[in-house]
Design a protein around this motif. Structure first.
Motif, short mmCIF file in Angstrom:
data_model
loop_
_atom_site.label_atom_id
_atom_site.label_comp_id
_atom_site.label_asym_id
_atom_site.label_seq_id
_atom_site.Cartn_x
_atom_site.Cartn_y
_atom_site.Cartn_z
N ARG A 258 0.80 -1.22 0.00
CA ARG A 258 0.00 0.00 0.00
C ARG A 258 0.84 1.27 0.00
N SER A 259 2.14 1.15 0.17
CA SER A 259 2.95 2.38 0.29
C SER A 259 3.07 3.07 -1.07
N VAL A 260 3.38 4.34 -0.99
CA VAL A 260 3.40 5.16 -2.21
C VAL A 260 4.47 4.68 -3.18
N MET A 261 5.63 4.35 -2.64
CA MET A 261 6.74 3.98 -3.52
C MET A 261 6.40 2.72 -4.31
N SER A 262 5.75 1.79 -3.68
CA SER A 262 5.46 0.55 -4.40
C SER A 262 4.43 0.80 -5.48
N ILE A 263 3.51 1.71 -5.20
CA ILE A 263 2.52 2.04 -6.24
C ILE A 263 3.21 2.69 -7.43
N ILE A 264 4.16 3.55 -7.14
CA ILE A 264 4.90 4.17 -8.24
C ILE A 264 5.63 3.10 -9.04
N ASP A 265 6.23 2.16 -8.33
CA ASP A 265 6.94 1.08 -9.03
C ASP A 265 6.00 0.35 -9.97
N VAL A 266 4.85 0.00 -9.44
CA VAL A 266 3.91 -0.77 -10.25
C VAL A 266 3.46 0.03 -11.46
N VAL A 267 3.12 1.28 -11.21
CA VAL A 267 2.66 2.12 -12.32
C VAL A 267 3.75 2.28 -13.36
N ALA A 268 4.98 2.26 -12.92
CA ALA A 268 6.07 2.47 -13.88
C ALA A 268 6.26 1.27 -14.80
N ILE A 269 6.02 0.08 -14.26
CA ILE A 269 6.32 -1.07 -15.12
C ILE A 269 5.08 -1.65 -15.78
N MET A 270 3.91 -1.26 -15.29
CA MET A 270 2.69 -1.81 -15.88
C MET A 270 2.54 -1.56 -17.39
N PRO A 271 2.79 -0.34 -17.85
CA PRO A 271 2.56 -0.09 -19.29
C PRO A 271 3.28 -1.09 -20.18
N TYR A 272 4.45 -1.45 -19.78
CA TYR A 272 5.21 -2.39 -20.62
C TYR A 272 4.48 -3.71 -20.74
N TYR A 273 4.02 -4.23 -19.61
CA TYR A 273 3.37 -5.53 -19.65
C TYR A 273 2.04 -5.47 -20.39
N ILE A 274 1.35 -4.38 -20.14
CA ILE A 274 0.08 -4.22 -20.86
C ILE A 274 0.34 -4.13 -22.34
N GLY A 275 1.43 -3.42 -22.67
CA GLY A 275 1.79 -3.31 -24.07
C GLY A 275 2.11 -4.66 -24.70
N LEU A 276 2.79 -5.49 -23.94
CA LEU A 276 3.11 -6.83 -24.44
C LEU A 276 1.86 -7.60 -24.78
N VAL A 277 0.89 -7.42 -23.89
CA VAL A 277 -0.33 -8.21 -24.07
C VAL A 277 -1.15 -7.69 -25.22
N MET A 278 -1.11 -6.38 -25.43
CA MET A 278 -2.10 -5.79 -26.32
C MET A 278 -1.55 -5.33 -27.65
N THR A 279 -0.37 -5.75 -28.10
CA THR A 279 0.21 -5.19 -29.33
C THR A 279 -0.64 -5.46 -30.57
N ASP A 280 -1.35 -6.59 -30.60
CA ASP A 280 -2.01 -6.95 -31.86
C ASP A 280 -3.26 -6.14 -32.11
N ASN A 281 -3.96 -5.82 -31.04
CA ASN A 281 -5.26 -5.21 -31.21
C ASN A 281 -5.12 -3.76 -31.64
N GLU A 282 -5.66 -3.41 -32.79
CA GLU A 282 -5.50 -2.05 -33.31
C GLU A 282 -6.36 -1.05 -32.57
N ASP A 283 -7.54 -1.51 -32.12
CA ASP A 283 -8.47 -0.54 -31.52
C ASP A 283 -7.90 0.10 -30.26
N VAL A 284 -7.27 -0.72 -29.48
CA VAL A 284 -6.83 -0.19 -28.20
C VAL A 284 -5.43 0.39 -28.27
N SER A 285 -4.87 0.43 -29.47
CA SER A 285 -3.51 0.93 -29.54
C SER A 285 -3.46 2.39 -29.15
N GLY A 286 -4.57 3.11 -29.36
CA GLY A 286 -4.59 4.50 -28.90
C GLY A 286 -4.43 4.58 -27.40
#
Lengths: 596, 228
Positions: A258-286
């Protein structure tokens, strides 16, 4: 009660003579006072400096060294003085405490020396007066921190303590990079990768020279997409590993998550993983592109590396309400000026002020004295309003900001002080308890005075709970619809539940109730005892016996002042109860009164 | 023209509201006279008469007067006790109830020359009567206390006021609880006893006579002799 008020007690007692002619009942005897020996001097020799005071001054606080017989150990017969081999400068303050009832802390004294003297003379520091308390606590805290730091340094020099588990040593390494070389290496590596990642994000968008065959300049990110992708992957891997390690090592995982630093960590690395999952779909690329924005949060990871950033963050957090107010008032001003501007410029042709929200932009730019010039008023009224707007912009923004800054500073310190005071309140209670241990004779005389008042009015003091209980008891015993009115009428003006009449019928259920409710039986016996002073009104045969006990009472009100027995064994026979309880009457009375 | 005029009017109204906003900021507040700093020269001080004079006027010894004055001066360095301080001090002895009304009556009883504050002389003279005076003098003092307007008669209203103030000191949590008419009944009882000729007031002679006949009262008058 303040020690000073004790000086007025003889006066208050003398004034009690005013109640005598109207008293309803005979007065209790005065407490037997030992013949007051004439108050004498006492000379205290502290390392050669002589202090003199009255004996009675020192006896005000019988719990301390000077107020009790403990000082006899220091009495020197050759010089006929009490000799203490201590610091006379600090002793001055201690003696002043006896004189004035307030203990002060001198700022120029060392805190540990002062503490030592206080503990030697048996005075607890919590009674330091409000004027010096904060300073004392601050100095004490600093001292404790200094000691703690020294201890930590000692620990660090020794190296890792052998009995720490791997998990604990890992956590320690994460939190204090200076503890071991490995931790330091880890610290610098992560710092380096944060910097690399941030720079990569920035450089990605810079236009590189177009590759041969293309006309337009491409941003580097698209030109060297693979390189940037590899860099990003490497950074994210490092961050993920770091986060998982921290998660494992944290002593309280729930709190860590729950601490702030860990949330920042998660937010920092999440986009990459989400990007990995979602590269094929054109609609959500925006949306995916938007997510990349969150990569900039990596820069906040630097706050683990920088103390200053942390302080700034905390500062903003605690100043939030002030900033909020500034924002609110700015918004109000913007709305007002935008509205006026819009209506002023409505008439002019080809006006840029197409709507009020469009005028917001103009207002903000003008008020902050930016003045881009993309929107300019053309009518005279518009220009007047525009000038007022820019002048007031200076006032609205420039003036409150220093006020807010100083406000923030003041509130920040005030909050700190309030928090400190709240935290210190608990220990201050202890101090008050210490102070309230006044002379036993003072207590006796005060109680005698209150007792006289009770006799004058023929009513007794009870404390709140027993008062409620009385009404409660009677209402539970008597059949519903009895004369006892609701408890909520605190004044009992119309309530007859505690009236004398009910008491007579009340006594009968005593024997019946013995089986039902042990606690209430105790209360019943309590109430029974209090009936005694009402003998003048009730005429039942039982009271003949009570009269005897009352007589006995008035002669020996303080027969055994040492024994205070509350728990009387629940005896079903009323007679037994009455006689066994009669000596307790006075003590119970004392106990009740001293609950004030 | 009409529209333009209304626009200007609207602009004026909005400008006025804006001034109000600035006032809210405290920026445009009309200059008000800052209240004079409370530099009351509180040098209202009083020094008591000499020790010998006081000794002549009261029945205390020199040492007793000295110790009394030390206590008095500690509490009231200015040498005067005003009514508020008096009420505050007296209320501390009766934390459960409200002692201010009775303290007011007591204050008036001590402040013989109605100066509005008790000096040490008043204090010590009053104490001398209460602690070292004869029973006759003590009764006279009590009569003086009850006689609020000092006209020599105790009326029922005066007695009721005194009685109510005494019951106020008991507070709310008493056993049995104080009813509305308890002070009144008490006053009735008192008047029945004291008022010989049933004329509705008690004179000092009636008071003295009745008290001297009542042995409870007489014995309780001796109660506080050893206070100092």
């Amino acid at each position: 009660m303040a020690a000073g008020v004790a000086a007025w007690l003889p006066f208050a007692r003398a004034a009690a003579i005013g109640w005598m002619p109207v008293a309803s009942a005979p007065m209790p005897l005065a407490p037997r006072e030992k013949r007051r020996t004439q108050d004498g001097f006492i000379i205290i020799n502290v390392s050669g400096t002589k202090f003199q005071t009255w004996r009675s001054t020192l006896e005000r606080y019988p719990d301390t060294l000077l107020g009790s017989t403990e000082k006899d150990f220091f009495f020197n017969e050759e010089i006929n003085e009490y000799f203490f081999d201590r610091d006379p400068d600090i002793f001055r303050h201690i003696l002043n405490f006896y004189r004035t009832g307030k203990l002060h802390y001198p700022r120029h004294e060392c805190i540990s020396a002062y503490d030592e003297e206080l503990s030697f003379f048996g005075i607890i520091p919590e009674i330091i007066g409000d004027c010096c308390y904060e300073e004392y606590k601050d100095r004490r805290r600093e001292n404790a921190e200094r000691i703690q730091d020294d201890a930590d340094d000692e620990n660090n020099k020794e190296g890792v303590m052998p009995d720490m588990t791997l998990r604990q040593s890992m956590w320690r390494a994460f939190e204090n990079p200076h503890t071991s070389t490995l931790a330091l290496v880890f610290y610098y590596v992560t710092g380096f990768f944060i910097a690399v990642s941030v720079i990569a994000n920035v450089v990605e968008t810079v236009p590189c020279r177009a590759s041969p065959g293309m006309i337009k300049d491409l941003p580097c990110g698209e030109r060297y997409a693979l390189a940037f992708f590899c860099l990003d992957t490497a950074c994210v891997m490092i961050f993920t590993v770091e986060y998982l390690l921290r998660l494992i090592a944290a002593p309280s995982r729930y709190r860590f998550v729950r601490s702030v630093m860990s949330i920042i960590d998660v937010v920092a690395i999440m986009p990459y993983y989400i990007g990995l999952v979602m590269t094929d779909n054109e609609d959500v690329s925006g949306a995916f592109v938007t997510l990349r924005v969150f990569r900039v949060f990596r820069i906040f990871k630097f706050s683990r590396h920088s103390q200053g950033l942390r302080i700034l963050g905390y500062t903003l957090k605690s100043c939030a309400s002030e900033l909020g107010f500034l924002l609110f008032s700015l918004t109000m001003a913007i709305i007002i000026f935008a509205t006026v501007m819009f209506y002023a410029e409505k008439g002019s042709t080809a006006s840029k002020f197409t709507s009020i929200p469009a005028a917001f932009w103009y207002t903000i730019v003008t008020m902050t004295t930016l003045g881009y010039g993309d929107m300019v008023p053309k009518t005279i009224v518009g220009k007047i309003v525009g000038s007022v707007c820019s002048l007031s912009g200076v006032l609205v923004i420039a003036l409150p900001v220093p006020v807010i800054v100083s406000n923030f500073s003041r509130i920040y310190h005030q909050n700190q002080r309030a928090d400190k005071r709240r935290a210190q309140k608990a220990s201050k209670e202890a101090g008050q308890a210490f102070l309230s241990k006044t002379n036993l004779s003072f207590e006796k005389e005060h109680h005698h005075l209150l007792h006289c008042l009770e006799k004058t009015t023929n009513h007794e003091f009870v404390d709140e709970e027993t008062y409620e209980k009385n009404c409660m008891e009677v209402s539970s015993v008597n059949p519903p619809g009895s004369r006892c009115s609701s408890i909520s009428s605190q004044h009992g003006l119309t309530s007859t539940c505690c009236s004398r009449r009910n008491k007579k019928t009340f006594r009968l259920p005593n024997s019946n109730m013995s089986g039902s409710h042990a606690g209430s039986l105790q209360e019943l016996s309590t109430i029974q005892i209090r009936e005694r002073p009402l003998i003048s009104n009730s005429r039942s045969s039982l009271n003949a016996k009570m009269e005897d006990t009352v007589q006995r009472n008035s002669e020996h009100p303080y027969v055994t002042s040492a024994i205070i027995s509350i728990r009387t064994p629940p005896v079903t026979s009323r007679e037994g109860n009455n006689t066994s309880d009669s000596p307790d009457y006075s003590q119970r009375n004392i106990v009740k009164v001293s609950a004030l | 023209m009409g529209i333009q005029g209304m626009e200007i009017l609207a602009v004026g109204v909005v400008l006025f509201m804006f001034m109000a906003v600035l006032k809210q900021f405290g920026v445009l507040e009309p200059m008000e006279d800052s209240s004079e700093s409370d530099l009351e020269l509180s040098t209202v001080r009083h020094q008591p008469e000499g020790l010998d004079q006081l000794q002549a006027q009261t029945k205390f010894t020199k040492k007793e007067l000295q110790s009394l004055y030390r206590g008095f001066k500690n509490e009231c360095p200015s040498g005067l006790v005003d009514e508020e301080t008096f009420k505050m001090i007296y209320s501390q002895f009766f934390p459960q109830g409200d002692a201010t009304t009775y303290a007011h009556f007591l204050f008036n009883a001590f402040d013989i020359d109605r100066t509005g504050s008790i000096r040490f002389e008043d204090f010590v003279i009053g104490l001398s009567v209460l602690l070292r005076g004869s029973v006759h003098e003590k009764l006279k003092w009590a009569f003086n206390l009850y006689d609020i307007n000092k006209d020599g008669y105790i009326t029922k209203e005066e007695m009721l006021a005194i009685m109510k103030s005494i019951y106020d000191m008991m507070g709310n949590y008493t056993y049995p609880s104080v009813r509305e008419d308890t002070p009144f009944e008490h006053v009735e009882k008192f008047f029945q006893k004291m008022d010989r000729n049933q004329d509705g007031v008690v004179t000092i002679d009636e008071f003295m006579e009745t008290c001297q006949k009542d042995e409870n009262i007489m014995s309780s008058m001796q109660l506080f002799e050893n206070v100092i």
